[in-house]
Scaffold this active site. Sequence first.
Site, PDB file in Angstrom:
ATOM      1  N   GLU A 135       0.827  -1.208   0.000  1.00 20.46           N
ATOM      2  CA  GLU A 135       0.000   0.000   0.000  1.00 20.46           C
ATOM      3  C   GLU A 135       0.855   1.249   0.000  1.00 20.46           C
ATOM      4  O   GLU A 135       1.967   1.259   0.525  1.00 20.46           O
ATOM      5  CB  GLU A 135      -0.883   0.018   1.246  1.00 20.46           C
ATOM      6  CG  GLU A 135      -1.900  -1.086   1.256  1.00 20.46           C
ATOM      7  CD  GLU A 135      -2.720  -1.103   2.547  1.00 20.46           C
ATOM      8  OE1 GLU A 135      -3.936  -1.268   2.455  1.00 20.46           O
ATOM      9  OE2 GLU A 135      -2.142  -0.939   3.626  1.00 20.46           O
ATOM     10  N   CYS A 148       3.209   8.414   1.305  1.00 16.84           N
ATOM     11  CA  CYS A 148       3.766   7.427   2.235  1.00 16.84           C
ATOM     12  C   CYS A 148       3.900   6.107   1.476  1.00 16.84           C
ATOM     13  O   CYS A 148       2.903   5.586   0.969  1.00 16.84           O
ATOM     14  CB  CYS A 148       2.778   7.306   3.403  1.00 16.84           C
ATOM     15  SG  CYS A 148       3.199   6.041   4.583  1.00 16.84           S
ATOM     16  N   CYS A 155       6.458  -7.315   6.902  1.00 14.30           N
ATOM     17  CA  CYS A 155       7.585  -6.854   7.722  1.00 14.30           C
ATOM     18  C   CYS A 155       7.971  -7.976   8.681  1.00 14.30           C
ATOM     19  O   CYS A 155       7.107  -8.667   9.222  1.00 14.30           O
ATOM     20  CB  CYS A 155       7.203  -5.607   8.521  1.00 14.30           C
ATOM     21  SG  CYS A 155       8.603  -4.936   9.455  1.00 14.30           S
ATOM     22  N   CYS A 159       6.667  -6.011  15.517  1.00 16.60           N
ATOM     23  CA  CYS A 159       6.285  -5.081  16.596  1.00 16.60           C
ATOM     24  C   CYS A 159       4.844  -5.385  17.013  1.00 16.60           C
ATOM     25  O   CYS A 159       3.972  -5.595  16.159  1.00 16.60           O
ATOM     26  CB  CYS A 159       6.415  -3.632  16.130  1.00 16.60           C
ATOM     27  SG  CYS A 159       8.087  -3.258  15.577  1.00 16.60           S
ATOM     28  N   CYS A 162       1.641  -3.259  15.755  1.00 18.16           N
ATOM     29  CA  CYS A 162       1.566  -2.921  14.338  1.00 18.16           C
ATOM     30  C   CYS A 162       0.941  -4.054  13.539  1.00 18.16           C
ATOM     31  O   CYS A 162       1.394  -5.202  13.613  1.00 18.16           O
ATOM     32  CB  CYS A 162       2.976  -2.625  13.820  1.00 18.16           C
ATOM     33  SG  CYS A 162       3.055  -2.415  12.033  1.00 18.16           S
ATOM     34  N   GLY A 206       6.563  -2.280   6.006  1.00 17.14           N
ATOM     35  CA  GLY A 206       7.944  -2.749   5.970  1.00 17.14           C
ATOM     36  C   GLY A 206       8.930  -1.880   6.718  1.00 17.14           C
ATOM     37  O   GLY A 206       8.627  -0.756   7.120  1.00 17.14           O
ATOM     38  N   GLU A 207      10.099  -2.448   6.903  1.00 12.28           N
ATOM     39  CA  GLU A 207      11.195  -1.749   7.586  1.00 12.28           C
ATOM     40  C   GLU A 207      12.236  -1.405   6.511  1.00 12.28           C
ATOM     41  O   GLU A 207      12.989  -2.278   6.062  1.00 12.28           O
ATOM     42  CB  GLU A 207      11.780  -2.652   8.680  1.00 12.28           C
ATOM     43  CG  GLU A 207      13.073  -2.176   9.293  1.00 12.28           C
ATOM     44  CD  GLU A 207      13.067  -0.713   9.739  1.00 12.28           C
ATOM     45  OE1 GLU A 207      12.196  -0.314  10.523  1.00 12.28           O
ATOM     46  OE2 GLU A 207      13.959   0.032   9.287  1.00 12.28           O
ATOM     47  N   SER A 236      11.821   6.158   7.743  1.00 12.05           N
ATOM     48  CA  SER A 236      11.439   5.833   9.113  1.00 12.05           C
ATOM     49  C   SER A 236      11.957   4.435   9.464  1.00 12.05           C
ATOM     50  O   SER A 236      11.790   3.488   8.696  1.00 12.05           O
ATOM     51  CB  SER A 236       9.913   5.858   9.244  1.00 12.05           C
ATOM     52  OG  SER A 236       9.531   5.510  10.550  1.00 12.05           O
ATOM     53  N   SER A 259      11.173   5.310  15.141  1.00 13.61           N
ATOM     54  CA  SER A 259      10.009   4.889  15.914  1.00 13.61           C
ATOM     55  C   SER A 259      10.504   4.500  17.300  1.00 13.61           C
ATOM     56  O   SER A 259      11.039   3.410  17.490  1.00 13.61           O
ATOM     57  CB  SER A 259       9.332   3.704  15.208  1.00 13.61           C
ATOM     58  OG  SER A 259       8.885   4.127  13.947  1.00 13.61           O
ATOM     59  N   HIS A 261       8.813   5.039  20.715  1.00 13.76           N
ATOM     60  CA  HIS A 261       7.711   4.417  21.467  1.00 13.76           C
ATOM     61  C   HIS A 261       7.972   4.167  22.951  1.00 13.76           C
ATOM     62  O   HIS A 261       7.037   3.802  23.671  1.00 13.76           O
ATOM     63  CB  HIS A 261       7.225   3.124  20.802  1.00 13.76           C
ATOM     64  CG  HIS A 261       6.924   3.295  19.345  1.00 13.76           C
ATOM     65  ND1 HIS A 261       6.213   4.361  18.846  1.00 13.76           N
ATOM     66  CD2 HIS A 261       7.260   2.557  18.260  1.00 13.76           C
ATOM     67  CE1 HIS A 261       6.126   4.265  17.529  1.00 13.76           C
ATOM     68  NE2 HIS A 261       6.758   3.188  17.152  1.00 13.76           N
ATOM     69  N   CYS A 378      -2.486   4.689  11.060  1.00 15.30           N
ATOM     70  CA  CYS A 378      -1.410   3.888  11.652  1.00 15.30           C
ATOM     71  C   CYS A 378      -1.781   2.435  11.803  1.00 15.30           C
ATOM     72  O   CYS A 378      -2.887   2.110  12.173  1.00 15.30           O
ATOM     73  CB  CYS A 378      -1.132   4.372  13.058  1.00 15.30           C
ATOM     74  SG  CYS A 378      -0.486   5.982  13.113  1.00 15.30           S
TER      75      CYS A 378
HETATM   76  N1  SAH Z   1       9.088   0.094   9.873  1.00 13.48           N
HETATM   77  C1  SAH Z   1       9.252   1.489   9.951  1.00 13.48           C
HETATM   78  C2  SAH Z   1       8.343   2.243   9.013  1.00 13.48           C
HETATM   79  C3  SAH Z   1       6.960   1.731   8.835  1.00 13.48           C
HETATM   80  S1  SAH Z   1       5.925   1.742  10.266  1.00 13.48           S
HETATM   81  C4  SAH Z   1       9.052   1.966  11.386  1.00 13.48           C
HETATM   82  O1  SAH Z   1       8.578   1.188  12.193  1.00 13.48           O
HETATM   83  O2  SAH Z   1       9.401   3.095  11.656  1.00 13.48           O
HETATM   84  C5  SAH Z   1       5.559   3.449  10.303  1.00 13.48           C
HETATM   85  C6  SAH Z   1       5.109   3.939  11.661  1.00 13.48           C
HETATM   86  O3  SAH Z   1       3.817   3.434  12.017  1.00 13.48           O
HETATM   87  C7  SAH Z   1       6.028   3.618  12.783  1.00 13.48           C
HETATM   88  O4  SAH Z   1       6.347   4.768  13.524  1.00 13.48           O
HETATM   89  C8  SAH Z   1       5.177   2.692  13.609  1.00 13.48           C
HETATM   90  O5  SAH Z   1       5.570   2.727  14.922  1.00 13.48           O
HETATM   91  C9  SAH Z   1       3.789   3.253  13.402  1.00 13.48           C
HETATM   92  N2  SAH Z   1       2.700   2.358  13.776  1.00 13.48           N
HETATM   93  C10 SAH Z   1       2.613   1.055  13.499  1.00 13.48           C
HETATM   94  N3  SAH Z   1       1.480   0.557  14.008  1.00 13.48           N
HETATM   95  C11 SAH Z   1       0.832   1.557  14.613  1.00 13.48           C
HETATM   96  C12 SAH Z   1      -0.429   1.660  15.286  1.00 13.48           C
HETATM   97  N4  SAH Z   1      -1.224   0.625  15.448  1.00 13.48           N
HETATM   98  N5  SAH Z   1      -0.784   2.875  15.764  1.00 13.48           N
HETATM   99  C13 SAH Z   1       0.023   3.938  15.605  1.00 13.48           C
HETATM  100  N6  SAH Z   1       1.202   3.912  14.956  1.00 13.48           N
HETATM  101  C14 SAH Z   1       1.618   2.727  14.465  1.00 13.48           C
HETATM  102 FE1  SF4 Z   2       7.629  -3.375  10.847  1.00 17.66          FE
HETATM  103 FE2  SF4 Z   2       7.560  -0.743  11.431  1.00 17.66          FE
HETATM  104 FE3  SF4 Z   2       5.411  -2.324  11.845  1.00 17.66          FE
HETATM  105 FE4  SF4 Z   2       7.558  -2.610  13.400  1.00 17.66          FE
HETATM  106  S1  SF4 Z   2       6.248  -0.767  13.243  1.00 17.66           S
HETATM  107  S2  SF4 Z   2       6.375  -4.274  12.461  1.00 17.66           S
HETATM  108  S3  SF4 Z   2       9.194  -2.207  11.940  1.00 17.66           S
HETATM  109  S4  SF4 Z   2       6.330  -1.836   9.881  1.00 17.66           S
END
Ligand code: SAH
Ligand code: SF4
Length: 398
Positions: A135, A148, A155, A159, A162, A206-207, A236, A259, A261, A378
């Site tokens: 996406e 974005c 990924c 996490c 996510c 993805g990362e 990111s 990220s 957190h 998110c």
């Molecule tokens: N993998 C990279 C980039 C993609 S995720 C990273 O983690 O930075 C992009 C962002 O979405 C990250 O900051 C992640 O922490 C945030 N994110 C993921 N799941 C989320 C959720 N359920 N609510 C709010 N932010 C979220």
């Molecule tokens: Fe992957 Fe970023 Fe989601 Fe963590 S927050 S699982 S690194 S996409």
Amino acid sequence: MPTTHFSNRPVRCVIFSLDRAEPRLIAPSRVSLQVLTMHADKTDLLGLTPEDLEIALVAHFDSRGQPSYRAEQVMRWIFEECVESIDGMTNLPADERAVLASTFVMGEAVADTVSLSSDGTVKHLWKLADGELVESVLIPATDRLTLCISSQAGCAMGCTFCATGWAGFRRQMTAGEIVSQYRASRRWGWENDYGRITNVVYMGMGEPMSNRKALHSSLTILHQGYGLGARRITVSTVGVVPGIIELAERKEQFRLAVSLHSPESESRAELIPLETRHPLPELIEALRRFNKAGGRRITFEYTMIRDVNDARSLAPKLAELAFSLEAFVNLIPFNPIPYQDWKASTGERIEEFRSVLEERGVAVAVRVPRGRDIDAACGQLRANALVELQGSKAPAES
Ligand code: SAH
Ligand code: SF4
């Protein structure tokens, strides 16, 4: 909620298994980590940096006895006109177009679905050549149009907050596939009066720093080829330390979002398994190196989850860390996902964090999620937060 679904285009390829001499159709779920496409033997013009593209095209047209300006013509079609196919390169003779198309491919993103949010956010679901789905999200704001993009199908980081992490890893995306999201979204923006894409953030699926070869090529292509300012492109990461160091070493001023957190290793590890591999002290050291490389403010993303990482005691610790790194902090209300019963922090608690950070001299913003009605917020993708990530408090494009 206005949601537009455009019909699928026919899938244009069969998927070959590389583990047998004979190509055969296999289900996408069985596709290996390699990119398997019917054009596996052809170079994707969209995945080459301008320098490599020029070399490839000059050699190609030279071998055809064609003048060298043909290479420039093709490059203009790709980078300036954003043409959709080799056939659209109309100032090339028809037979040259045919030969070019038999030698190279243009791996354009094919839209599976386009969803429009009531707030103007647009989510594209792209079907890659082997059937994988990724996406991207266009986020319009008064002074910018942010895209974005995804960097991997799925990924591997797992996490716990996510949705992409819960869904697991499918495969790496190629540089061409990453860039094709930009190209197709740019055309969509033109056609639908959204204007020009001004900013790109690698915050989709993805990362990006676990796919560094493609990441770095795609950064070069977007910057040098399509003319996006380096300060308008943000990568990111959840904290892949070698990736941060590599980005610091690039001479261009690409921007970095981390990220975070949690400012504490222990609680961070509960959200982000990678914390055990690259613990906070190591991450912080890498961020200091990034700062020393000069000129680019780091952004911390802090997804606020009720009773998970929003204890009052964490706010001053976050402030101290951000202050010491001169980082900008984005506080993002957690977007609920199907796999957890966690909730977003209360507005009151988010405000408390904001004021603690501000009192201690940290630049902070609270992000309002965008595109929630189309699941573009998110969790699937982090479409929301970036609208102002590179906003008024951030350095202007030079
Ligand atoms: N993998 C990279 C980039 C993609 S995720 C990273 O983690 O930075 C992009 C962002 O979405 C990250 O900051 C992640 O922490 C945030 N994110 C993921 N799941 C989320 C959720 N359920 N609510 C709010 N932010 C979220
Ligand atoms: Fe992957 Fe970023 Fe989601 Fe963590 S927050 S699982 S690194 S996409």
